[in-house]
Structures are given as structure tokens and as C-alpha cells.
Design a protein around this motif. Structure first.
Motif, PDB file in Angstrom:
ATOM      1  N   THR B  58      -3.641 -12.564 -13.715  1.00 37.49           N
ATOM      2  CA  THR B  58      -2.526 -12.594 -12.795  1.00 37.49           C
ATOM      3  C   THR B  58      -2.276 -13.845 -11.789  1.00 37.49           C
ATOM      4  O   THR B  58      -1.002 -14.433 -11.272  1.00 37.49           O
ATOM      5  N   HIS B  59      -3.514 -14.595 -11.638  1.00 37.84           N
ATOM      6  CA  HIS B  59      -3.343 -15.717 -10.732  1.00 37.84           C
ATOM      7  C   HIS B  59      -4.864 -16.291 -10.575  1.00 37.84           C
ATOM      8  O   HIS B  59      -5.698 -15.771 -11.321  1.00 37.84           O
ATOM      9  N   ALA B  60      -5.278 -17.522 -10.021  1.00 41.91           N
ATOM     10  CA  ALA B  60      -6.468 -17.964  -9.957  1.00 41.91           C
ATOM     11  C   ALA B  60      -7.203 -17.320  -8.764  1.00 41.91           C
ATOM     12  O   ALA B  60      -6.826 -17.584  -7.420  1.00 41.91           O
ATOM     13  N   HIS B  61      -7.987 -16.365  -9.051  1.00 39.31           N
ATOM     14  CA  HIS B  61      -8.597 -15.534  -7.816  1.00 39.31           C
ATOM     15  C   HIS B  61      -9.568 -16.401  -6.829  1.00 39.31           C
ATOM     16  O   HIS B  61     -10.070 -17.368  -7.485  1.00 39.31           O
ATOM     17  N   ALA B  62      -9.407 -16.073  -5.514  1.00 31.51           N
ATOM     18  CA  ALA B  62     -10.326 -16.708  -4.609  1.00 31.51           C
ATOM     19  C   ALA B  62     -11.470 -15.883  -4.283  1.00 31.51           C
ATOM     20  O   ALA B  62     -12.429 -16.406  -3.549  1.00 31.51           O
ATOM     21  N   GLY B 115       3.752 -16.283  -3.775  1.00 29.31           N
ATOM     22  CA  GLY B 115       3.735 -15.831  -2.588  1.00 29.31           C
ATOM     23  C   GLY B 115       2.385 -15.881  -2.344  1.00 29.31           C
ATOM     24  O   GLY B 115       1.889 -16.187  -1.088  1.00 29.31           O
ATOM     25  N   HIS B 116       1.420 -14.769  -2.968  1.00 31.35           N
ATOM     26  CA  HIS B 116       0.153 -14.750  -2.860  1.00 31.35           C
ATOM     27  C   HIS B 116      -0.549 -16.011  -3.032  1.00 31.35           C
ATOM     28  O   HIS B 116      -1.428 -16.675  -2.161  1.00 31.35           O
ATOM     29  N   THR B 117      -0.288 -16.653  -4.217  1.00 27.85           N
ATOM     30  CA  THR B 117      -0.327 -18.045  -4.497  1.00 27.85           C
ATOM     31  C   THR B 117       0.979 -18.450  -5.141  1.00 27.85           C
ATOM     32  O   THR B 117       1.723 -17.610  -5.643  1.00 27.85           O
ATOM     33  N   GLY B 132      -1.027  -7.760  -9.670  1.00 23.36           N
ATOM     34  CA  GLY B 132      -2.032  -8.714  -8.951  1.00 23.36           C
ATOM     35  C   GLY B 132      -2.235  -8.503  -7.579  1.00 23.36           C
ATOM     36  O   GLY B 132      -2.214  -7.418  -7.156  1.00 23.36           O
ATOM     37  N   ASP B 133      -2.288  -9.652  -6.765  1.00 20.70           N
ATOM     38  CA  ASP B 133      -2.501  -9.531  -5.239  1.00 20.70           C
ATOM     39  C   ASP B 133      -1.073  -9.694  -4.863  1.00 20.70           C
ATOM     40  O   ASP B 133      -1.077  -9.868  -3.611  1.00 20.70           O
ATOM     41  N   THR B 134       0.159  -9.794  -5.311  1.00 18.24           N
ATOM     42  CA  THR B 134       1.348  -9.722  -4.852  1.00 18.24           C
ATOM     43  C   THR B 134       1.946  -8.547  -4.056  1.00 18.24           C
ATOM     44  O   THR B 134       1.933  -8.658  -2.834  1.00 18.24           O
ATOM     45  N   GLY B 173      -3.936  -5.317  -8.042  1.00 16.52           N
ATOM     46  CA  GLY B 173      -4.904  -6.154  -8.309  1.00 16.52           C
ATOM     47  C   GLY B 173      -6.174  -5.879  -7.609  1.00 16.52           C
ATOM     48  O   GLY B 173      -7.377  -6.067  -7.892  1.00 16.52           O
ATOM     49  N   HIS B 174      -6.153  -5.259  -6.332  1.00 18.57           N
ATOM     50  CA  HIS B 174      -7.118  -4.730  -5.656  1.00 18.57           C
ATOM     51  C   HIS B 174      -6.684  -3.553  -4.889  1.00 18.57           C
ATOM     52  O   HIS B 174      -5.611  -3.279  -4.711  1.00 18.57           O
ATOM     53  N   ASP B 175      -7.758  -2.695  -4.418  1.00 23.57           N
ATOM     54  CA  ASP B 175      -7.198  -1.506  -3.488  1.00 23.57           C
ATOM     55  C   ASP B 175      -8.728  -1.638  -2.754  1.00 23.57           C
ATOM     56  O   ASP B 175      -9.870  -1.362  -3.198  1.00 23.57           O
TER      57      ASP B 175
HETATM   58 FE   FE2 Z   1      -6.242 -13.182  -4.978  1.00 26.97          FE
END
Ligand code: FE2
Ligand code: FE2
Lengths: 233, 233
Positions: B58-62, B115-117, B132-134, B173-175
Motif C-alpha cells: 500500500t506504501h513504503a512503510h516506515a 496523505g499518509h505518504t 493501508g495507513d490512509t 494496515g494497522h490497528d
Molecule cells: Fe505507514
């Protein structure tokens, strides 16, 4: 077929809870909910806009307490439990071959799969089987208390569960190694305890496990036989 | 519609990984796999007898490292990633409106949801959206690094994600609170950060969060831009 349940996890007891959604996307059942997560589980029902038809138990658990009674009260669902588990306050007592209907078309078939406990059942729904602690991923439940029997478990798994179609997705009551789902075909071919083992060898293996008594059993079993509600309530 | 993914969880980073199974029950894709769980994820593919068509990010995770490169090598799947994330070694670079096909009939639609990335995307599949993290359950991802932007996130969520049908199941993407799944309708009506808030108010809220820098960011982002493979490999 790729219709899956929503799978929820309790980190403390490594217990899985399942929400099964009917094809109308409105009616649902929950299997083996855990006491401390009743708010989490209600939140899922609310967010997914589901009406709970049944709370199902696979057996009277020895390692955690159910929220079945609480969810029944708060949602109006009926409690449906295996008839052989001594869970007296449940309105629906299930026997082998019974069918639970919810939503316009959904059916859950009850398989009596004794061995982990004498009353344990498995539930079959749309290409999925929920095996409680009878069959675990690459393992099985213990058979040394609650009228458990390694011979009965062997017959339940080999005779009933392994007779389901290979592609049936198998959702266990617990997993202690971070795994979530398996299939009947994989377990029939690869299960570390049951594949290529005679009933006698399996009995020897299970008798030699020498597991400690579950910490919560003296509290949990009576509590679960009352659907997790305080006695006298 | 009750077709759900298989949802897997990483306790360390509270990251969800998803396996989506096509209607032939043979072809699959995986979204946001986590490095340390590559064996767990392969075990699921083996037990479910699935052939992996794509590894999606979904994106490049940090906050964690992906196993996308490793799974690609071990399964022959293709890596498909958002074009705006700088993940150069992936063979498929996705843009808004692209469609990923797997199995005989399954389609995943790509929504660019920055927005998140700046490069973040969401994936829509059979009544489900993977955000993802959006958009998180009752929350959203942070917007203070990796070209994040609260204004862009607001537009992505309100303009694109909240425009999906209310019953769309939303898989984050997270909880961090033990929740697993929501719906677009619930989030549109109840999300603590976004519901009943103007873009300006949301910007003020996000700017005031003052979150610490993610511990792994300096290592994880470059690693994830190389699909989690060692540089030079
Ligand atoms: Fe993320
Ligand atoms: Fe048990």
C-alpha cells in the motif's frame, strides 16, 4: 469458494473467535467469544451493521471464560451449544447432524467430534469447518480431562473431519504459533500428530504428553457451563 | 457479499497482512507482508494450496520491513506497488484507476489515496477496501513525514474512500486497539478524526499530534523501497 469468517484473536489464551456473516450481509453468528473481548466483539457487530442470530460454543472451555451469556443478553441472540457439554442455560442444545439456519440461506451443520471433551462439536459452513480444540493446525487438542479420550479424538478427526472435502478451510479454536487457517487436505496429509499414525500410536503419544493442569480449569469450566454468567445471575 | 480476505497480524508493529483468494480458490495475492513473518505467510499459501500472483504494497512503510522481495523470489509472484513510492525494483508500478487481475475473474482496483505518504494507495476488491495507513478503524495514519499531508489525506478519505458504498468492509494496515475490520459507512459516520470535521480543523488536529519519529524509519523506508531485500542483492 472463498467465503471466510472474520477471525478475531485473544492474545492471552491464544483463542480464536469467529464471526460468520450470512449472504444477506445482515445476519451473523459468533463462535467461541471470549469474556474479556465482549466490547471488541460488539464493536465489530456494530461497525459491520450485523444482527447476531446465534452465539455458538464448540465446547465448555477450560482455559478462558466465554462471553456467550453476555452477548446473548446484549444482542437478543440465542445461545446454541453442544448438548453433551453441560451448558444448561443455553436455549439450543445441539446434536450431531443438526442444522443451524441464519439469514435467508445460510446453514451451519453440526458435527459431533468428541475427544478433546466428550461433548465437543465442529461446525461446517460454506466450505469452512470450525474445529474448536478437536483439530488444531498441525496439531490437536489435549485429551486428558473433561472426559477427553484420545481414541474418540482419533475417530472424530480421521472419521469425520478428514472426510470433508480437501479444500475445506479449517479454522481452529486456538493457535500458539501465529498460524491462522489451514485446510482439511493439508491436515490429512501433514498433521504432526495424526497423519500416518494408528489409533494405538496416537493414544501412546497423547498419554505421554504429560501436560500441566490448565490454570483456570476449576473456575472456567463451571463458568462456561453457565455461559460465562455469574452463578445465580 | 461476505467474501473476506484472510487477515494476518504482526504483534510487534501491529501490522495487518492480507491474503485475497480468487474465486477459483487457486490464485491469490498478498497485501503488505511483513519481513519476519515470511515463513508464516508461505505456510498459509501452502496449506491453502494457493499460487501467489502478486505481492502488493500500500506504501513504503516506515515502521516495519516488507517481505515482498523475498516472497516474490520464493513464489514467482510479481511485485506490484504504488508508482509514487519510489519502490524501484517492483515490476508493476500502479497508478490511480489501474486494475490488477488474478484468477479467472478477480479484479482489484487501485485508488491513489495520498496523505499518509504521497504515494499511498488503497485497493478495492469484491466489497472490501484495503486502506493501508490512509484510513484506520476510528482513526487515520499520521501525515508528518514521507511527503505526508493532512490536506491530501482529508481529500483522499472524504473524496475517495467515503464515496465507496457504505457496506464496503474496510481493512486497515494497522490497528493498535485489538480491532480488525470496519465498514465505510461506520467510518463516514463515526471516525474520531474525520467525521464532522472540516479540512482546516483536521489539519490543526493532525499538526498538534506531535508524534515521535518512528524508531525504524531511517532503516525501514530505504529497505522497503528495495522490497525488503538487502541493497546490492
Ligand atoms: Fe505507514
Ligand atoms: Fe478447550
Amino acid at each position: 469458494m472463498n467465503i471466510n469468517p472474520v477471525q478475531l484473536f485473544d492474545v492471552e489464551s491464544s483463542t480464536f473467535t469467529y464471526i460468520l456473516v450470512a449472504d444477506d450481509n445482515e445476519s451473523a453468528v459468533i463462535i467461541d467469544p471470549v469474556e474479556r473481548h465482549w466490547e471488541r466483539d460488539l464493536a465489530h457487530l456494530e461497525r459491520l451493521d450485523l444482527k447476531l442470530a446465534y452465539v455458538l460454543e464448540t465446547h465448555a472451555h477450560a482455559d478462558h471464560v466465554t462471553s456467550a451469556g453476555k452477548l446473548r443478553e446484549l444482542t437478543g441472540a440465542q445461545a446454541a451449544v453442544p448438548s453433551g457439554c453441560g451448558i444448561a442455560p443455553a436455549e439450543v442444545q445441539l446434536n450431531d447432524g443438526d442444522v443451524i439456519r441464519f439469514g435467508p440461506h445460510d446453514q451451519i451443520e453440526v458435527l459431533h467430534t468428541p475427544g478433546h471433551t466428550a461433548g465437543s462439536v465442529s461446525y461446517v459452513w460454506r466450505g469452512n469447518v470450525f474445529t474448536g480444540d478437536t483439530l488444531l493446525i498441525d496439531g490437536c487438542g489435549r485429551t486428558d480431562f473433561q472426559s477427553g479420550s484420545s481414541a474418540a479424538l482419533f475417530d472424530s478427526v480421521v472419521g469425520k473431519l478428514f472426510a470433508l472435502p480437501d479444500a475445506t478451510r479449517m479454522w481452529p479454536g486456538h493457535d500458539y504459533k501465529g498460524q491462522s487457517v489451514s485446510t482439511i487436505g493439508w491436515e490429512r496429509r501433514h498433521n504432526a500428530r495424526l497423519t500416518n499414525r494408528s489409533k494405538e500410536d496416537f493414544g501412546v503419544l497423547m498419554a505421554a504428553l504429560n501436560l500441566p493442569k490448565p490454570k483456570l480449569i476449576d473456575m472456567a469450566v463451571p463458568a462456561n457451563q453457565n455461559l460465562g454468567l455469574p452463578h445465580g445471575a
